[in-house]
Write an enzyme that holds these catalytic residues in place. Structure first.
Site, PDB file in Angstrom:
ATOM      1  N   ARG A  30     115.794 -10.313  24.945  1.00  0.00           N
ATOM      2  CA  ARG A  30     117.219 -10.531  25.239  1.00  0.00           C
ATOM      3  C   ARG A  30     118.139  -9.946  24.156  1.00  0.00           C
ATOM      4  NH1 ARG A  30     114.819 -12.132  29.252  1.00  0.00           N
ATOM      5  NH2 ARG A  30     115.547 -13.794  30.625  1.00  0.00           N
ATOM      6  N   SER A  82     119.895 -18.620  32.516  1.00  0.00           N
ATOM      7  CA  SER A  82     119.462 -19.350  31.317  1.00  0.00           C
ATOM      8  C   SER A  82     120.611 -19.410  30.318  1.00  0.00           C
ATOM      9  CB  SER A  82     118.306 -18.625  30.648  1.00  0.00           C
ATOM     10  OG  SER A  82     117.225 -18.519  31.530  1.00  0.00           O
ATOM     11  N   GLU A 103     122.106 -18.008  24.950  1.00  0.00           N
ATOM     12  CA  GLU A 103     121.850 -16.668  25.459  1.00  0.00           C
ATOM     13  C   GLU A 103     123.134 -16.085  26.043  1.00  0.00           C
ATOM     14  OE1 GLU A 103     120.655 -13.967  28.454  1.00  0.00           O
ATOM     15  OE2 GLU A 103     119.466 -15.705  29.051  1.00  0.00           O
TER      16      GLU A 103
END
Ligand code: EPU
Length: 335
Positions: free
Chosen positions: A161, A235, A331
């Protein structure tokens, strides 16, 4: 195109009701360059699908909406094809285009919300595949010099990520096209247990890329809330990495904790498991809360503010730190 005082509710998948003072939409590189010339050095925000952002306030800087479209062939041989894709294309539409043409590689990344330009930004990943495995190069405009720059795969410095666009070059570039190398000889990846189980359930033993895509779509739909119905940004936290020492301490009280070995005596832990085991899964406060099927996802049932969501995320971070000595990292980008 420039608009003023624009409601952003439908331009962010969290469905937060904020406004942009000035919204500029661009459909090609030339339009983007004219906008960047017009706003000069004013700090600004680039928006694609709005699926990885939490607005905690009105957007008081120029908001630039990327709507560069187009899928074209950059290179092709017997075994592979490289597609040049506009950053404003809808991600899942690209996946469907590839499946229709039997270009393999993106099928495990089916149904991820958002637009193509965000895929290298945060190296999107799901069900055993990360987009870094398919990206050949990224075309971007340097906001300062207005030059077109190409980043090779390694220059993107992809990690879980992460990429240069999220860290080192944050706010410095606008991604305009992404080049994906896809295979004409599908190598099906069903290593992620849930896919295998979903295929078996449907009696499929020799899956095509379409079968894999359908399996992923079914799994996602059973766990993740549809942002068109319940506001969310997927998420909210990253899965943390911890040392073997910490893992051994946690295992004493939680022998069932799932853990995946990485290199160098470190382990990845599913944040969803931590949040669920700390008792947060399904918690609801009026119009927002923690999703009932996947504790990693925070949701807005309608009318929540960004501040409410961020405060909830902080309470979760503090509690996980308290209970497991693990520091969760968000995130989602917070504005
Ligand atoms: N788990 C729980 N409770 C939960 C959720 C998960 O105990 O509420 C545990 C279970 O042990 C489960 C494990 O976590 O086996 C893994 O869960 P899941 O397969 O749902 O994946 P994840 O690690 O929670 C990651 C990505 C997702 C991606 C899935 C599938 C991150 C931050 N998230 O979630 O990505 O779809 O894997 O590959 O890495 C996103 O980034 O927005 C996203 C949805």
């Amino acid at each position: 195109m420039k608009e003023q005082h624009v409601a952003l509710k439908t331009l962010n998948t969290f469905g937060i009701e904020v406004f942009a003072n000035e919204l500029y939409t661009f459909h090609n590189v030339d339009e983007l360059i004219s906008i960047l010339k017009e706003i000069k050095d004013t700090p600004n925000l680039i928006l694609g699908g709005g699926s990885n952002i939490l607005f905690t306030k009105n957007c008081d800087v120029p908001l630039l909406l990327n709507r560069i479209k187009g899928i074209s062939i950059d290179f092709e041989d017997e075994n592979s094809i490289t597609l040049k894709v506009g950053a404003g294309e809808v991600w899942h539409e690209l996946v469907l285009y590839c499946i229709e043409n039997n270009y393999a590689g993106l099928e495990n990344l089916s149904l991820i919300p958002g637009r193509v330009g965000a895929s290298p930004m945060q190296n999107i990943g799901a069900y055993g595949v990360e987009v870094k495995d398919l990206i050949v190069k990224v075309e971007a405009i340097d906001k300062k010099s207005l030059q077109l720059i190409y980043f090779t795969n390694s220059e993107c410095e992809f990690a879980y990520r992460e990429s240069v666009f999220k860290r080192k070059y944050k706010d410095k570039f606008v991604i305009t096209h992404v080049y994906f190398k896809l295979s004409k000889n599908p190598k099906i990846n069903t290593s992620y247990g849930a896919i295998e189980a979903e295929l078996q359930k449907n009696g499929i033993t020799q899956p095509t890329i379409k079968d894999v895509s359908n399996a992923v779509i079914n799994i996602r739909q059973s766990k993740l809330p549809d942002p068109n119905i319940i506001g969310n940004a997927g998420s909210f936290f990253k899965n943390p990495t911890i040392t073997i020492d910490l893992l051994q301490k946690i295992i004493i009280n939680y022998p069932d904790i799932p853990h995946f070995k990485l290199e160098a005596e470190t382990y990845k832990i599913p944040a969803g498991w931590l949040i669920e085991n700390a008792g947060w899964k399904g918690k609801t406060y009026d119009c927002y809360g923690v999703h009932k099927n996947q504790a990693l996802v925070l949701v807005n049932y309608g009318g929540a503010t960004g501040k409410q969501i961020i405060d909830l995320s902080q309470a979760i971070i503090d509690d996980i730190k308290d209970k497991f000595s693990i520091e969760l990292e968000r995130e989602v980008n917070v504005f």
